[in-house]
Structure formats: structure tokens, C-alpha cells
Design a protein around this motif. Structure first.
Motif, PDB file in Angstrom:
ATOM      1  N   CYS A 267      65.535  -6.786  97.617  1.00 14.03           N
ATOM      2  CA  CYS A 267      65.170  -6.229  98.920  1.00 14.03           C
ATOM      3  C   CYS A 267      64.514  -4.868  98.729  1.00 14.03           C
ATOM      4  CB  CYS A 267      66.416  -6.106  99.791  1.00 14.03           C
ATOM      5  SG  CYS A 267      66.117  -5.238 101.322  1.00 14.03           S
TER       6      CYS A 267
ATOM      7  N   CYS B  58      67.122  -2.109 100.306  1.00 10.05           N
ATOM      8  CA  CYS B  58      68.471  -1.824  99.793  1.00 10.05           C
ATOM      9  C   CYS B  58      68.703  -2.314  98.361  1.00 10.05           C
ATOM     10  CB  CYS B  58      69.511  -2.429 100.726  1.00 10.05           C
ATOM     11  SG  CYS B  58      69.632  -4.226 100.610  1.00 10.05           S
TER      12      CYS B  58
ATOM     13  N   CYS C 126      66.000  -8.272 102.668  1.00 12.12           N
ATOM     14  CA  CYS C 126      67.149  -9.187 102.635  1.00 12.12           C
ATOM     15  C   CYS C 126      67.647  -9.514 104.042  1.00 12.12           C
ATOM     16  CB  CYS C 126      68.264  -8.611 101.769  1.00 12.12           C
ATOM     17  SG  CYS C 126      69.201  -7.300 102.566  1.00 12.12           S
TER      18      CYS C 126
ATOM     19  N   CYS D 232      69.461  -6.506 105.856  1.00  9.52           N
ATOM     20  CA  CYS D 232      68.558  -5.469 106.393  1.00  9.52           C
ATOM     21  C   CYS D 232      67.745  -5.995 107.572  1.00  9.52           C
ATOM     22  CB  CYS D 232      67.615  -4.969 105.307  1.00  9.52           C
ATOM     23  SG  CYS D 232      68.411  -3.964 104.051  1.00  9.52           S
TER      24      CYS D 232
HETATM   25 ZN   LIG Z   1      68.284  -5.205 102.137  1.00 18.99          ZN
END
Ligand SMILES: [Zn+2]
Length: 206
Positions: free
Chosen positions: A58, A61, A70, A73
Motif C-alpha cells: 500500500c 501504509c 490497501c 486505507c
Molecule cells: Zn494502506
């Protein structure tokens, strides 16, 4: 270990390069695969090759993801003002299993360890500081394991955030010192997130 076949020896050697797999276990796994139909091994090696070549991390993150951002998120129901700082993806899985946390994550990819030659520049720390600077995040929860390396990493990040408007907290130490996060039971881990304490007061307690 003496091998009657170079092919067998190679396979055992490669298998034994995995963490926690000694030569004996490697031999047992390889012999097991040999007994299985060929397609079993094919499926295993395909899964590993595809994983390696197609997996994404991601971009926000660093969690493992099949997409650029992801699922966590990208979920509008999650609280984007709250970011839990963890060492690796296993910690995200452990915390998600508790169903007690509705914020986002930041996966560092390890912790600062001079012994193992891991410095701050080897981890996703600057991207975390950048995230905080963007202004949406209001609270960071440090959820690294309570080892010396974990404490060092928390403190390093804390110093990097000086002057920025952000609350820092740490998960309650119901998890005893040295325990790895992923092994904590779900109830204890869930409670330790809910009962988090300000990071400053956790430093005074040490
Ligand atoms: Zn993420």
C-alpha cells in the motif's frame, strides 16, 4: 548430512534457508513434497512466484495489498485521524483480529536495531512523518513490541515529530515486556489498544 542425490541436496539447502527451518525439517518437507503428486509442487511454486512478482505494498501504509491502496486505507468507514504504528504486516493482522480498532496503520517494516544493522533510514519512518505533516492524522498509537529495539524506535519517531501537532500514545503494557505483538491473545491485545496511555507517561514509567 550426506545426500545420495545432488538434486535432493539442493532442494533441502534452499528449503533450509527459510527462517526456523533446520536441515532436518527441510529434508522432511522436501521428502513430503516428493511423495505428493507433481501438481502440488507446481501449485506451491506458482503461488510463491506470483506472490513475489505481483504483490503490492500500500502506498500509504505499506501494508501488503493486491491493489495500490490497501483495503483498510481505502475503507471510508475507518477513522483516518488515528494511525497505529506497527513493525510488520503480522501486527496488522493481529490487531485486525481483535475487531477493537477502527483507525488506520503505518507499517514500519522492522524496528531500529544497531545490532542487526537496521537504521531509521531502512524503515518507513520518513513516510510516516510525512503523513503526519499532511495534517489529517491526529493521534499516533505506538504498537511495537516492548523490547529495547521497540522502545528505541518509538523514541526516535517521537523525536522526529517534535513541533508537529500530534498526540502520541502507546498500547497499554498488559502485554509483558519482550512479548511479540503477534503472539498476544486477541482479548489482551484489543484491551491494550483501548486502554492506551500517552507516550510521555510511558517513558516516565520506564
Ligand atoms: Zn494502506
Amino acid at each position: 548430512m550426506e545426500f545420495s542425490s545432488k538434486l535432493l541436496e539442493n532442494a533441502v539447502y534452499e528449503m533450509s534457508q527459510l527462517p526456523g527451518i533446520g536441515k532436518r525439517t527441510a529434508l522432511r518437507l522436501v521428502l513430503h513434497l516428493l511423495k505428493q503428486p507433481e501438481e502440488r509442487t507446481q501449485l506451491l511454486s506458482n503461488a510463491l512466484m506470483t506472490l513475489k512478482s505481483e504483490i503490492n505494498f500500500c502506498k500509504t501504509c505499506n501494508n501488503i495489498s493486491d491493489t495500490e491502496v490497501c483495503e483498510i486505507c481505502a475503507n471510508p468507514k475507518r477513522d483516518e485521524t488515528l494511525v497505529c504504528v506497527v513493525e510488520d504486516i503480522r501486527d496488522v493482522m493481529a490487531i485486525e483480529n481483535t475487531s477493537q480498532y477502527n483507525g488506520l496503520y503505518h507499517v514500519l517494516g522492522g524496528k531500529i536495531s544497531p545490532m542487526e544493522g537496521v537504521g531509521p533510514q531502512d524503515l518507513y519512518i520518513s513516510s510516516l512523518v510525512q503523513r503526519v505533516k499532511e495534517g489529517t492524522v491526529k493521534e499516533l498509537i505506538f504498537a511495537l513490541s516492548s523490547t529495547m529495539e521497540g522502545d528505541t524506535t518509538n523514541f526516535y519517531i517521537y523525536r522526529q515529530l517534535e513541533g508537529l501537532e500530534i498526540t502520541t500514545s502507546t498500547i497499554a503494557r498488559g502485554i509483558s515486556v519482550g512479548d511479540e505483538l503477534e503472539y498476544a491473545d486477541e482479548v489482551t491485545l484489543g484491551r491494550s489498544i483501548l486502554n492506551r496511555v500517552p507516550f510521555e507517561s510511558s517513558m516516565k514509567a520506564n
